[in-house]
Design a protein around this motif. Structure first.
Motif, PDB file in Angstrom:
ATOM      1  N   ASN A 188      14.516 -13.736 -18.870  1.00 24.28           N
ATOM      2  CA  ASN A 188      13.211 -13.143 -19.123  1.00 24.28           C
ATOM      3  C   ASN A 188      12.809 -12.257 -17.952  1.00 24.28           C
ATOM      4  O   ASN A 188      13.426 -12.298 -16.878  1.00 24.28           O
ATOM      5  N   SER A 189      11.776 -11.472 -18.160  1.00 25.83           N
ATOM      6  CA  SER A 189      11.235 -10.680 -17.060  1.00 25.83           C
ATOM      7  C   SER A 189       9.736 -10.922 -16.935  1.00 25.83           C
ATOM      8  O   SER A 189       9.078 -11.330 -17.901  1.00 25.83           O
ATOM      9  N   ILE A 190       9.228 -10.683 -15.747  1.00 26.03           N
ATOM     10  CA  ILE A 190       7.789 -10.722 -15.506  1.00 26.03           C
ATOM     11  C   ILE A 190       7.377  -9.353 -14.997  1.00 26.03           C
ATOM     12  O   ILE A 190       7.931  -8.847 -14.020  1.00 26.03           O
ATOM     13  N   ALA A 191       6.426  -8.738 -15.687  1.00 31.84           N
ATOM     14  CA  ALA A 191       5.931  -7.423 -15.308  1.00 31.84           C
ATOM     15  C   ALA A 191       4.562  -7.586 -14.652  1.00 31.84           C
ATOM     16  O   ALA A 191       3.580  -7.914 -15.319  1.00 31.84           O
ATOM     17  N   TYR A 192       4.527  -7.389 -13.362  1.00 29.45           N
ATOM     18  CA  TYR A 192       3.273  -7.538 -12.620  1.00 29.45           C
ATOM     19  C   TYR A 192       2.485  -6.235 -12.577  1.00 29.45           C
ATOM     20  O   TYR A 192       3.056  -5.138 -12.666  1.00 29.45           O
ATOM     21  N   GLY A 193       1.184  -6.376 -12.440  1.00 26.95           N
ATOM     22  CA  GLY A 193       0.325  -5.245 -12.141  1.00 26.95           C
ATOM     23  C   GLY A 193       0.250  -5.108 -10.628  1.00 26.95           C
ATOM     24  O   GLY A 193       1.261  -5.194  -9.939  1.00 26.95           O
ATOM     25  N   VAL A 194      -0.955  -4.934 -10.097  1.00 33.26           N
ATOM     26  CA  VAL A 194      -1.121  -4.774  -8.652  1.00 33.26           C
ATOM     27  C   VAL A 194      -1.278  -6.150  -8.000  1.00 33.26           C
ATOM     28  O   VAL A 194      -2.277  -6.836  -8.199  1.00 33.26           O
ATOM     29  N   VAL A 195      -0.269  -6.550  -7.230  1.00 34.15           N
ATOM     30  CA  VAL A 195      -0.311  -7.807  -6.496  1.00 34.15           C
ATOM     31  C   VAL A 195      -0.674  -7.508  -5.056  1.00 34.15           C
ATOM     32  O   VAL A 195      -0.186  -6.532  -4.465  1.00 34.15           O
ATOM     33  N   ALA A 196      -1.521  -8.316  -4.471  1.00 31.17           N
ATOM     34  CA  ALA A 196      -2.017  -8.077  -3.111  1.00 31.17           C
ATOM     35  C   ALA A 196      -0.953  -8.433  -2.072  1.00 31.17           C
ATOM     36  O   ALA A 196      -1.005  -9.471  -1.411  1.00 31.17           O
ATOM     37  N   THR A 197       0.036  -7.548  -1.929  1.00 31.02           N
ATOM     38  CA  THR A 197       1.091  -7.705  -0.920  1.00 31.02           C
ATOM     39  C   THR A 197       1.151  -6.431  -0.075  1.00 31.02           C
ATOM     40  O   THR A 197       0.459  -5.443  -0.354  1.00 31.02           O
ATOM     41  N   GLU A 198       2.014  -6.434   0.939  1.00 29.55           N
ATOM     42  CA  GLU A 198       2.155  -5.266   1.802  1.00 29.55           C
ATOM     43  C   GLU A 198       2.577  -4.034   1.006  1.00 29.55           C
ATOM     44  O   GLU A 198       2.196  -2.903   1.342  1.00 29.55           O
ATOM     45  N   MET A 199       3.340  -4.220  -0.043  1.00 33.11           N
ATOM     46  CA  MET A 199       3.856  -3.096  -0.826  1.00 33.11           C
ATOM     47  C   MET A 199       2.743  -2.317  -1.530  1.00 33.11           C
ATOM     48  O   MET A 199       2.911  -1.151  -1.874  1.00 33.11           O
ATOM     49  N   THR A 200       1.594  -2.965  -1.762  1.00 32.94           N
ATOM     50  CA  THR A 200       0.504  -2.306  -2.503  1.00 32.94           C
ATOM     51  C   THR A 200      -0.703  -1.975  -1.625  1.00 32.94           C
ATOM     52  O   THR A 200      -1.794  -1.744  -2.137  1.00 32.94           O
ATOM     53  N   GLU A 201      -0.505  -1.920  -0.313  1.00 28.61           N
ATOM     54  CA  GLU A 201      -1.632  -1.657   0.591  1.00 28.61           C
ATOM     55  C   GLU A 201      -2.309  -0.323   0.297  1.00 28.61           C
ATOM     56  O   GLU A 201      -3.536  -0.214   0.348  1.00 28.61           O
ATOM     57  N   VAL A 202      -1.520   0.702  -0.019  1.00 26.04           N
ATOM     58  CA  VAL A 202      -2.104   2.025  -0.281  1.00 26.04           C
ATOM     59  C   VAL A 202      -2.948   1.994  -1.552  1.00 26.04           C
ATOM     60  O   VAL A 202      -4.074   2.500  -1.587  1.00 26.04           O
ATOM     61  N   VAL A 203      -2.418   1.385  -2.606  1.00 30.23           N
ATOM     62  CA  VAL A 203      -3.144   1.286  -3.876  1.00 30.23           C
ATOM     63  C   VAL A 203      -4.465   0.546  -3.700  1.00 30.23           C
ATOM     64  O   VAL A 203      -5.476   0.892  -4.322  1.00 30.23           O
ATOM     65  N   ARG A 204      -4.465  -0.467  -2.859  1.00 30.53           N
ATOM     66  CA  ARG A 204      -5.655  -1.290  -2.675  1.00 30.53           C
ATOM     67  C   ARG A 204      -6.583  -0.769  -1.569  1.00 30.53           C
ATOM     68  O   ARG A 204      -7.598  -1.387  -1.265  1.00 30.53           O
TER      69      ARG A 204
END
Length: 257
Positions: A188-204
């Motif tokens: 199976n796969s899990i499709a995440y939205g915006v998770v509060a990690t270092e990878m999404t710092e710009v988005v957040r």
């Protein structure tokens, strides 16, 4: 009381395990009783991440999922130590952000190599261990969870390489589920939205935060310790008849029939 998510005695291989979703998944699965085979490119960060875990139940290996020889060696060692790879969390990933007109071939290839080919490498090699045990009579040979993203389902600006790779992960998931279902292996796969990690710092960041939040019905970003509950469910006996599916964990930012 029966714990449907009990992982005692099962070995779970987690890639990209030194930080973010991978690290939080490892910690939760450890609490659920799992043995862990943890993979990351950063040896120092991986050592720090595993310091608080029971060393008898953890095999930590530093290397890249793009290196097939490394992945083969890890799976072989994990199988010898823990009796097999009973679950794989295919989480390792990177980003190399650029608009289409400015993206270099190197930026494109780096993301495809890790986020798509690396996922295939781990799926194929860990999956071979599961197939072998299935053919030997194991009725619960294994389960695989590939970490995808909303970017692979609806696209994303400035990350065509990431979106293409994560979309490819969905195809890998469905094909593997059909091919290995006869062995009792679930994929199976899990499709995440915006998770509060270092990878999404710009988005957040303040510049983009309100724009993204406006598209999330639940009105907030997903915390890592909350995100990994879906992983625990998908690798546990609680999801025993689920395969070939894409679980969206995004607060409603992508809703389809």
């Amino acid at each position: 009381m029966i714990n449907l998510m009990d992982m005692t005695g099962r070995n779970v291989m987690v890639t990209g395990a030194a930080q973010g979703i991978g690290l939080h998944a490892a910690k939760l699965l450890h609490e659920l009783g799992a043995n862990l085979t943890l993979v990351d490119t950063n040896a120092g960060t991986l050592a720090q991440a595993t310091a608080s875990l029971d060393a008898q139940r953890v095999l930590a290996k530093a290397g890249s999922v793009t290196d097939r020889g490394f992945v083969e060696a890890v799976v072989k060692e994990a199988a010898a130590r823990f009796g097999g790879v009973h679950a794989l969390v295919n989480n390792a990933g990177i980003t190399r952000t650029a608009m289409i007109s400015k993206m270099t071939p190197e930026q494109w290839q780096a993301v495809i190599d890790v986020n798509l080919t690396g996922v295939f490498n781990c799926l194929q090699i860990a999956g071979a261990d599961m197939v072998h045990r299935a053919e030997a009579g194991d009725k619960e040979p294994g389960t695989i969870v590939n970490i995808s993203s909303d970017a692979g389902r609806k696209g994303t600006v400035g990350q065509i390489n990431y979106g293409a790779a994560k979309s490819g992960v969905l195809g890998l998931t469905m094909s593997a589920a059909r091919e290995w279902g006869r062995h009792g292996i679930r994929v199976n796969s899990i499709a995440y939205g915006v998770v509060a990690t270092e990878m999404t710092e710009v988005v957040r960041s303040e510049k983009f935060r309100d724009k993204y939040l406006a598209n999330i019905p639940l009105g907030r970003f997903l915390e890592p310790d909350e995100a990994v509950k879906a992983i625990a469910f998908m690798v546990s006996p609680a999801s025993s008849f689920i395969t070939g599916q894409h679980l969206s964990v995004n607060g409603g930012s992508h809703i389809t029939a």
